[in-house]
Design a protein around this motif. Structure first.
Motif, PDB file in Angstrom:
ATOM      1  N   VAL A 143       0.846  -1.192   0.000  1.00 58.59           N
ATOM      2  CA  VAL A 143       0.000   0.000   0.000  1.00 58.59           C
ATOM      3  C   VAL A 143       0.882   1.243   0.000  1.00 58.59           C
ATOM      4  O   VAL A 143       1.950   1.266   0.616  1.00 58.59           O
ATOM      5  N   ILE A 144       0.451   2.278  -0.722  1.00 55.50           N
ATOM      6  CA  ILE A 144       1.185   3.543  -0.834  1.00 55.50           C
ATOM      7  C   ILE A 144       0.237   4.687  -0.490  1.00 55.50           C
ATOM      8  O   ILE A 144      -0.937   4.674  -0.881  1.00 55.50           O
ATOM      9  N   GLN A 145       0.729   5.677   0.214  1.00 55.30           N
ATOM     10  CA  GLN A 145      -0.065   6.851   0.578  1.00 55.30           C
ATOM     11  C   GLN A 145      -0.040   7.849  -0.576  1.00 55.30           C
ATOM     12  O   GLN A 145       1.022   8.278  -1.016  1.00 55.30           O
ATOM     13  N   SER A 146      -1.205   8.225  -1.081  1.00 56.16           N
ATOM     14  CA  SER A 146      -1.253   9.241  -2.142  1.00 56.16           C
ATOM     15  C   SER A 146      -1.200  10.628  -1.525  1.00 56.16           C
ATOM     16  O   SER A 146      -1.655  10.839  -0.398  1.00 56.16           O
ATOM     17  N   HIS A 147      -0.650  11.563  -2.274  1.00 54.32           N
ATOM     18  CA  HIS A 147      -0.644  12.949  -1.825  1.00 54.32           C
ATOM     19  C   HIS A 147      -0.597  13.871  -3.021  1.00 54.32           C
ATOM     20  O   HIS A 147      -0.097  13.525  -4.086  1.00 54.32           O
ATOM     21  N   GLY A 148      -1.153  15.055  -2.821  1.00 54.41           N
ATOM     22  CA  GLY A 148      -1.269  16.017  -3.909  1.00 54.41           C
ATOM     23  C   GLY A 148      -2.296  17.064  -3.555  1.00 54.41           C
ATOM     24  O   GLY A 148      -2.270  17.634  -2.450  1.00 54.41           O
ATOM     25  N   LEU A 149      -3.235  17.332  -4.459  1.00 53.96           N
ATOM     26  CA  LEU A 149      -4.253  18.355  -4.245  1.00 53.96           C
ATOM     27  C   LEU A 149      -5.400  17.783  -3.414  1.00 53.96           C
ATOM     28  O   LEU A 149      -6.515  17.547  -3.904  1.00 53.96           O
ATOM     29  N   TYR A 150      -5.103  17.562  -2.141  1.00 55.95           N
ATOM     30  CA  TYR A 150      -6.070  17.004  -1.200  1.00 55.95           C
ATOM     31  C   TYR A 150      -6.217  17.950  -0.004  1.00 55.95           C
ATOM     32  O   TYR A 150      -5.534  18.976   0.087  1.00 55.95           O
ATOM     33  N   PHE A 151      -7.086  17.567   0.908  1.00 57.23           N
ATOM     34  CA  PHE A 151      -7.378  18.387   2.081  1.00 57.23           C
ATOM     35  C   PHE A 151      -6.087  18.774   2.812  1.00 57.23           C
ATOM     36  O   PHE A 151      -5.260  17.931   3.151  1.00 57.23           O
ATOM     37  N   GLY A 152      -5.937  20.086   3.060  1.00 58.63           N
ATOM     38  CA  GLY A 152      -4.782  20.598   3.778  1.00 58.63           C
ATOM     39  C   GLY A 152      -3.644  21.064   2.890  1.00 58.63           C
ATOM     40  O   GLY A 152      -2.696  21.681   3.380  1.00 58.63           O
ATOM     41  N   ALA A 153      -3.704  20.794   1.588  1.00 53.29           N
ATOM     42  CA  ALA A 153      -2.624  21.199   0.687  1.00 53.29           C
ATOM     43  C   ALA A 153      -2.590  22.717   0.535  1.00 53.29           C
ATOM     44  O   ALA A 153      -3.632  23.369   0.459  1.00 53.29           O
ATOM     45  N   LYS A 154      -1.377  23.269   0.488  1.00 54.80           N
ATOM     46  CA  LYS A 154      -1.207  24.686   0.190  1.00 54.80           C
ATOM     47  C   LYS A 154      -1.006  24.834  -1.313  1.00 54.80           C
ATOM     48  O   LYS A 154      -0.150  24.162  -1.900  1.00 54.80           O
ATOM     49  N   VAL A 155      -1.792  25.711  -1.943  1.00 59.84           N
ATOM     50  CA  VAL A 155      -1.820  25.791  -3.397  1.00 59.84           C
ATOM     51  C   VAL A 155      -1.684  27.222  -3.890  1.00 59.84           C
ATOM     52  O   VAL A 155      -1.920  28.186  -3.145  1.00 59.84           O
ATOM     53  N   VAL A 156      -1.289  27.312  -5.161  1.00 59.64           N
ATOM     54  CA  VAL A 156      -1.311  28.576  -5.902  1.00 59.64           C
ATOM     55  C   VAL A 156      -1.973  28.288  -7.248  1.00 59.64           C
ATOM     56  O   VAL A 156      -2.237  27.138  -7.580  1.00 59.64           O
ATOM     57  N   ARG A 157      -2.215  29.345  -8.021  1.00 58.38           N
ATOM     58  CA  ARG A 157      -2.849  29.148  -9.321  1.00 58.38           C
ATOM     59  C   ARG A 157      -1.952  28.295 -10.233  1.00 58.38           C
ATOM     60  O   ARG A 157      -0.730  28.376 -10.180  1.00 58.38           O
ATOM     61  N   GLY A 158      -2.587  27.443 -11.064  1.00 61.29           N
ATOM     62  CA  GLY A 158      -1.865  26.540 -11.944  1.00 61.29           C
ATOM     63  C   GLY A 158      -1.966  26.937 -13.405  1.00 61.29           C
ATOM     64  O   GLY A 158      -2.378  28.053 -13.749  1.00 61.29           O
ATOM     65  N   LYS A 159      -1.651  25.968 -14.281  1.00 59.93           N
ATOM     66  CA  LYS A 159      -1.509  26.278 -15.699  1.00 59.93           C
ATOM     67  C   LYS A 159      -2.834  26.613 -16.384  1.00 59.93           C
ATOM     68  O   LYS A 159      -2.843  27.337 -17.384  1.00 59.93           O
ATOM     69  N   ASP A 160      -3.950  26.107 -15.872  1.00 61.66           N
ATOM     70  CA  ASP A 160      -5.243  26.345 -16.515  1.00 61.66           C
ATOM     71  C   ASP A 160      -6.085  27.389 -15.792  1.00 61.66           C
ATOM     72  O   ASP A 160      -7.299  27.454 -15.982  1.00 61.66           O
TER      73      ASP A 160
END
Length: 732
Positions: A405-422
């Motif tokens: 089993v592997i833990q996924s991570h990315g644009l999920y709850f708690g992530a700090k984000v900025v505007r992206g390409k689209d």
């Protein structure tokens, strides 16, 4: 996969129709029985439906529209034929009315811009075909089994004058009705053949070809006709919408068509070679470009950390991606609810069906979060909108309790984000570089259910929803990832895997292979899966006794079914008949290991994950980077398939999935062999008494020897007990 209604005799009484699929398989489906509709009408032009005095505003190919008519709800006198409507002619943001036949009630459909599109496959231009069950053209194809290629599907003519002159020409009329195709055979002959005309299909596809795309949500149900139109069920081209009862039995006879879709959420796969460009193992990405898939077998991926790259989806047998979640691309399971998270909505994305319990289906989040019994086997099934546009033929996966089993991570709850390409929301985030935080999903709205967007709170206090996979767009990128659901990498399908679907119906233990008369075969699939895969009415409870038992193929029928003969006496079986008919997909050929080349034995032993890597026991170039020479030898299996750089990250052999106990280079192995030989030589020269000094004194008359220190104290040979006459000094 497209099929044709070839028999509607049971429609009036039982609300059922018989469909002949373009690959030759035939089955009966519900067309209103008990309120169930298993089919959608893709095109009713082959039945002769026409709209007099109404011309397609886009192609102008007909004096009038044949088949369903699509009328724009916003523009006057804009009518489209089905091919033009499905190919996005006119403004895709406009709503349309679907008119199935003249004087039928208009049915409003949503704008195409907001709808899911599916690639159809079947008897289209480029498909390889052989004669089908209704063949009536003699040996025009040069005999049974001869292959041909479809040259065209429909005629395009721009001249109205030419249309009028050619109206009664057979070829042109067939093209307008879309009920025939032109085929060129290997002997050079070219002729027109029926595909729906008069309810007959005289061909079947040996290799499917892509047809026109279609919007499944806009198509009418097959069987939901007005009283005057029930006859239109005859020879109507359809696409399958399978209920739980019909399950996946048809899938095992189809070619798997994993045509990648915009919005798929993916993670790194078995042949990943770009180090941590994706942000590391477990980081999730989105398929944002599929333009190069057909010609280059690659897709464009935007990772949640903002990086982008082109990933291989079958090129040279390499698969860089695993499909984590297909829900963001619009895939959903008709009439199937998740047993754990609620019955209010159909399952979105991949369906996980318990192989040991009746009626237990899970969505991907529930499956990955270990709901239901983790010791049970599951079937992984990917059906598009309840229909057959995206095949993954019920792959049997191992229990979760002993899987990696592997833990996924990315644009999920708690992530700090900025505007992206689209990004397209102006200064909603308070300007370029402003940070926001992904909030917990509220579970409301279609975007949330499809898992293709997230809610973000910006520093200026604004809260809004942004696309993460919807329409193949990603509006954000991570500065700091949030944790998503864990996932089992060995249970996920490859992104872009195109192969015979039947080769994946179990976790590598059963592979479909054509059998021949005289072959020894057996059935290794679970009984419930065998029952689901057999044609209606052919199941017999005595077949359970035959599972795992050896039989011999005595005959191959015209429908590619094998007649298997069992020796009931030697097997100790008490059943009514000794010869049974099975489709070849159910049979596994028994091969004597001593007569099989090593490479074939290795292939038979591969698990599902190994088969899809297309790894061999020895390779000239590294299977991962495809650049450096494969020089590293794995122990204990002895396979040499990767270079020294790529071998650092491997813990299991890609070819046989054995745990790697040691890795060595060819010259290192030779050095170790020489070292072992040297040690053996040294042991031979050690004194047998002190086991320390070398032998340097020999005794007469026996000739045995010891070291000098031990020899001084001896009067008899310690080996043969002979009296020592003299001692001779040796110089070695």
């Amino acid at each position: 996969m497209v099929g044709t209604v070839t028999d509607d005799s049971k429609f009036t009484k039982h609300k059922q129709v018989v469909v002949t699929w373009d690959n030759g398989f035939e089955n009966s489906y519900k067309a209103g029985e008990n309120g169930l509709f298993e089919l959608l009408i893709l095109d009713n032009a082959p039945t002769g439906v026409m709209h007099s005095s109404t011309v397609c505003a886009s192609c102008g190919n007909d004096l009038y529209i044949i088949g369903m008519r699509w009328s724009c709800a916003k523009c006057d006198n804009i009518n489209l034929c089905t091919p033009c409507y499905m190919n996005n002619k006119h403004d895709v943001r406009h709503s349309f009315y679907r008119i199935e036949f003249p004087r039928a009630e208009r049915v409003a459909v949503d704008p195409r811009a907001n709808s899911t599109i599916v690639q159809s496959e079947g008897l289209y231009h480029g498909a390889k075909v052989v004669r089908g069950k209704s063949w009536d053209s003699g040996d025009q194809d040069k005999g049974f089994g001869a292959e041909g290629v479809i040259l065209m599907y429909r005629t395009e003519t721009n001249s109205i004058v030419k249309k009028v002159k050619e109206y009664f020409d057979t070829r042109y009329k067939a093209a307008k009705l879309r009920d025939s195709v032109r085929v060129k055979w290997r002997n050079g002959k070219i002729a027109m053949y029926r595909v729906g005309k008069n309810g007959k299909v005289v061909l079947k596809a040996r290799m499917l070809a892509y047809g026109e795309p279609c919007y499944h949500e806009h198509l009418p149900l097959c069987g939901n006709f007005r009283p005057k139109a029930t006859q239109l069920a005859v020879s109507t081209s359809t696409e399958s919408r399978l209920s739980e009862e019909s399950k996946e039995c048809v899938q095992h006879y189809f070619y798997e068509s994993w045509f990648p879709r915009l919005g798929l959420r993916v993670v790194r796969g078995p042949t990943w070679r770009w180090a941590d460009h994706d942000g590391g193992e477990g980081v999730v990405g989105t398929v944002t470009g599929i333009e190069k898939y057909k010609e280059d077998k690659s897709v464009h991926v935007t990772w949640d950390n903002g990086n982008q790259n082109s990933c291989r989806t079958g090129r040279h047998g390499s698969y860089d991606l695993l499909l984590l979640d297909s829900a963001p691309s619009g895939l959903w399971q008709k009439d199937t609810h998740c047993e754990e998270c609620g019955r209010g909505q159909f399952i979105r994305g991949i369906r996980w069906k318990c192989a040991e319990c009746v009626g237990i289906n899970l969505c991907t989040p529930c499956y990955m979060n270990n709901h239901h019994n983790v010791h049970h086997h599951f079937y992984r099934t990917n059906i598009l909108n309840g229909e057959k546009g995206f095949y993954d033929a019920s792959v049997l996966v191992p229990p979760r309790y002993n899987s990696r089993v592997i833990q996924s991570h990315g644009l999920y709850f708690g992530a700090k984000v900025v505007r992206g390409k689209d990004w397209r929301y102006a200064e909603q985030d308070q300007g370029w570089g402003a940070e926001g935080v992904v909030l917990e999903n509220n579970g409301k709205g279609s975007d949330e259910i499809n898992r293709n967007s997230v809610r973000v709170k910006w520093r200026n206090g604004k809260i809004a929803r942004y696309r993460v996979g919807k329409d193949g767009k990603v509006d954000l990128q991570c500065l700091m990832s949030g944790y998503g659901d864990p996932y089992y990498p060995d249970h996920l399908p490859l992104c872009g895997d195109e192969k015979d679907a039947s080769s994946g119906i179990s976790s590598g233990e059963h592979q479909m292979s054509s059998v021949e008369i005289g072959d020894r075969v057996k059935i290794t699939l679970p009984a419930d899966l065998v029952r689901d895969m057999m044609p209606p009415g052919s199941w017999n409870t005595e077949i359970v006794e035959l599972i795992g038992r050896e039989g011999k193929v005595s005959r191959i029928t015209a429908n590619d079914e094998a007649l298997v003969e069992y020796d009931l006496g030697s097997l100790g079986l008490d059943i009514c008949q000794k010869t049974w008919s099975f489709h070849q997909v159910l049979l596994e050929r028994i091969v004597d290991e001593q007569n099989v080349p090593t490479s074939t034995q290795n292939l038979d032993q591969k698990s599902e994950a190994t088969v899809r890597k297309s790894a061999t026991s020895s390779a000239e170039t590294c299977l991962l980077c495809e650049e450096a020479k494969a020089i590293v030898v794995f122990q204990p299996c002895g396979h040499r398939i990767v270079c020294q750089t790529c071998s650092v990250r491997l813990k299991k052999c890609l070819s046989c999935q054995q745990n790697i106990s040691a890795k060595s280079l060819p010259h290192e192995e030779e050095n170790r062999k020489l070292a072992r030989q040297l040690e053996e030589i040294k042991e031979l020269h050690k004194c047998g008494i002190c086991l320390d000094a070398n032998k340097d004194t020999a005794f007469t008359p026996c000739g045995h020897s010891t070291c000098t220190d031990c020899a001084e104290r001896l009067t008899q040979c310690p080996i043969c007990r002979t009296d020592i006459a003299s001692k001779i000094k040796l110089y070695l």
